[in-house]
Design a protein around this motif. Sequence first.
Motif, PDB file in Angstrom:
ATOM      1  N   LYS A   1      30.061  38.637  33.968  1.00  0.00           N
ATOM      2  CA  LYS A   1      30.507  39.482  35.075  1.00  0.00           C
ATOM      3  C   LYS A   1      29.914  40.874  34.982  1.00  0.00           C
ATOM      4  O   LYS A   1      29.647  41.536  35.996  1.00  0.00           O
TER       5      LYS A   1
ATOM      6  N   LYS B   1      43.203  45.226  45.094  1.00  0.00           N
ATOM      7  CA  LYS B   1      43.006  43.808  45.410  1.00  0.00           C
ATOM      8  C   LYS B   1      41.544  43.461  45.675  1.00  0.00           C
ATOM      9  O   LYS B   1      41.107  42.337  45.416  1.00  0.00           O
ATOM     10  N   ASN B   2      40.802  44.408  46.204  1.00  0.00           N
ATOM     11  CA  ASN B   2      39.412  44.125  46.573  1.00  0.00           C
ATOM     12  C   ASN B   2      38.466  45.152  45.952  1.00  0.00           C
ATOM     13  O   ASN B   2      38.745  46.363  45.964  1.00  0.00           O
TER      14      ASN B   2
ATOM     15  N   SER C   1      34.072  45.891  45.556  1.00  0.00           N
ATOM     16  CA  SER C   1      32.713  45.469  45.925  1.00  0.00           C
ATOM     17  C   SER C   1      31.715  46.035  44.912  1.00  0.00           C
ATOM     18  O   SER C   1      31.865  47.168  44.444  1.00  0.00           O
TER      19      SER C   1
ATOM     20  N   LYS D   1      41.400  41.238  30.998  1.00  0.00           N
ATOM     21  CA  LYS D   1      41.183  41.178  32.445  1.00  0.00           C
ATOM     22  C   LYS D   1      40.027  40.248  32.797  1.00  0.00           C
ATOM     23  O   LYS D   1      40.073  39.527  33.797  1.00  0.00           O
TER      24      LYS D   1
ATOM     25  N   ASP E   1      41.476  37.687  35.275  1.00  0.00           N
ATOM     26  CA  ASP E   1      41.164  38.001  36.677  1.00  0.00           C
ATOM     27  C   ASP E   1      39.774  38.637  36.754  1.00  0.00           C
ATOM     28  O   ASP E   1      39.636  39.848  36.907  1.00  0.00           O
ATOM     29  N   THR E   2      38.759  37.793  36.661  1.00  0.00           N
ATOM     30  CA  THR E   2      37.376  38.272  36.641  1.00  0.00           C
ATOM     31  C   THR E   2      37.040  39.077  37.892  1.00  0.00           C
ATOM     32  O   THR E   2      36.269  40.037  37.841  1.00  0.00           O
ATOM     33  N   ARG E   3      37.650  38.712  39.007  1.00  0.00           N
ATOM     34  CA  ARG E   3      37.306  39.338  40.293  1.00  0.00           C
ATOM     35  C   ARG E   3      37.590  40.839  40.291  1.00  0.00           C
ATOM     36  O   ARG E   3      36.799  41.633  40.811  1.00  0.00           O
ATOM     37  N   THR E   4      38.719  41.259  39.729  1.00  0.00           N
ATOM     38  CA  THR E   4      39.074  42.686  39.751  1.00  0.00           C
ATOM     39  C   THR E   4      38.762  43.398  38.428  1.00  0.00           C
ATOM     40  O   THR E   4      39.052  44.591  38.299  1.00  0.00           O
TER      41      THR E   4
END
Length: 639
Positions: A453, A554-555, A557, A611, A615-618
């Motif tokens: 990531k 939550k988001n 980029s 993390k 929750d890799t996304r955040t």
Amino acid sequence: MNAVWGLITAIILMSVAHFIRVLRWELFVKVYEKPDKKRLLFSLSLGYIINYFVPYKLGDLIRGLYAGTKMKSGKSLGLSTVIVDRYLDIFAVGLIFLVLSLTNRDHETLVQDSRFYIILFGALLVGTLLVYLLRGLLKKLVRLIASLFNSRLEVSVLTFAWALIWNFKDIFQKINKFKLILYTVLMWGVYILSYWAFSFSYSSVGESMGWIDIFSMLFGESGVKASTIMLSLFNDGFNEKKFFLIIYMIAPLLILIILSFIVRQIGESKSKEEEYLNLLPQLNAEERLVFLDKYFSNESKEYIDNYLKINHSISIVRDYSAGSNATTMLCVDDSGMFFRKYAFGKASVKLGEQIEWMSNNASLLPVAEVIRSEKNDMYCYYDMPYFASAIGMFEFVHSMPTEESIKLLDSIFTKLNNTIYKKNNSSSNADSVKNYIEKKVTSNIKTIKEHKKFRQLMEYDELIINGTAYKNLSFYGDWLSESNLTSVFSGDEYALIHGDLTIENIVCNRNESGEFDFYLIDPNTGNIHESPFLDYAKLLQSIHGGYEFLMSVKNVSIEENNINFVYTKSFAYSKLMEWMNGYLESHFSREQVKSIYMHEIVHWLRLLPYKLDKDTRTAPVFLAGLLAVMDDIYKKYSN
């Protein structure tokens, strides 16, 4: 006259049989909640009446949905219990046909009906066996189908599938089997007596018919469908025999409807001896969907099994879990509201140590009371009381005047310094410092840099975070080296510490005098480097680094070396940070304050691999938090 008395007797017996069916239905519902006899009586009557006018037993669908509207577990429970009820009926009717065919071999229709039910029940058994053997694949298929809908329908589909699966499991594991067999035998025995009485009445009006013929007519493969009988009244005219048949079928249901309005619910409140399971413990739809998605993905079976063992008799109001391997939830049961914290596997050992720590230090510090706990090789949980007047310190800081937050934080530091920080005192030793740096710094930096990531982000010298440039992690290589950190941490003093003194682990509560007091939750035992500086650094992670606000993102980029996300900055934290920095500088030397801030960086380095795993996304949000904190500390303490 004999025909009328025969009809009345048959109606009374049919009403009794229907009532026994409701008693059996209550057994299915009672696994999960206190049955509402009135509603079950009305639902059964309504469903049967609809079945008499509509084909394909659609009345059973209405029966389950209507009953479920007043059930705590909802329509899914209502529908699934009706399916279980009909499943048992197929077995009972098939058995009766089998016995009748063996004792009436010359009765060709009985033999045919018996063969039909044997094939039908065999197909159901085979189907049930296949469902069991292929349960993993079927779960994934259900999950795939449910995912085609919006989230509201998705959770409804998954909840119904869950209810059906666990009804068959829980009902036949938890149900009073003696009552189940007794009610089933009594119900069909009374039904047969009713058919016999009606056959007597029916034969008296001109057409000879035995109870076996009536049974075949109602349940046989080639029998007359109930809906056909009712509709024929309007198509083929009216006669006495048809009148008797219609009255016989409808009158018992009308009696049950009347009974549903006058019957009293005995024992409205749950007795102490009764304990109901929750079909699903989560009250929040989003949390329920997350749990169901995990279950139907057919992964973490051991987690699901242990989760249900722990939470089968409570309702989960809200999940308060944050950055740890343990879960904290606000729950409710018949005794009231409380907080429950649980963990599985290795994390359960840490939770057991928490219970021991709070028990050992309850006389020194205000800590959460443990009102229930359980620990075994698979899991550990404990419950803490819920106080309506209590709020977490995060809410306190952002809803009360800053002066109140400062006053409370000052009292916490005073209490800690006068109690646990005076226990187990010793100087740090080289081995512990070295171990601490290797495991908490060097190892975590390696994980962060090599994770897929972050691999591309780590190639840049700078990262642009929400429009501001920050030096990347590689810039701090020498500063975070073992030799430099050893010199920083070697002067730390050891003591008994809380170990996880975050803003989230401080609970504020009004005392009897109206003033706000505090108690601490969730200690973290067994730190390699047992210095009180770790506790101060944990608070800095919140007040300085804004951890709680990063958790709400939550988001995020990422484009080349740009990381962008919507981030709320806290004026209350800024004011509290000014005070805390002043407090540290007035109570400790510059080198000690530097050590505290460096421990804050270590906390961020410990957080990031967690993390990345959870929750890799955040996770990039917390990388941004780390770099912003490091930039600030480096500018102040690099010289």
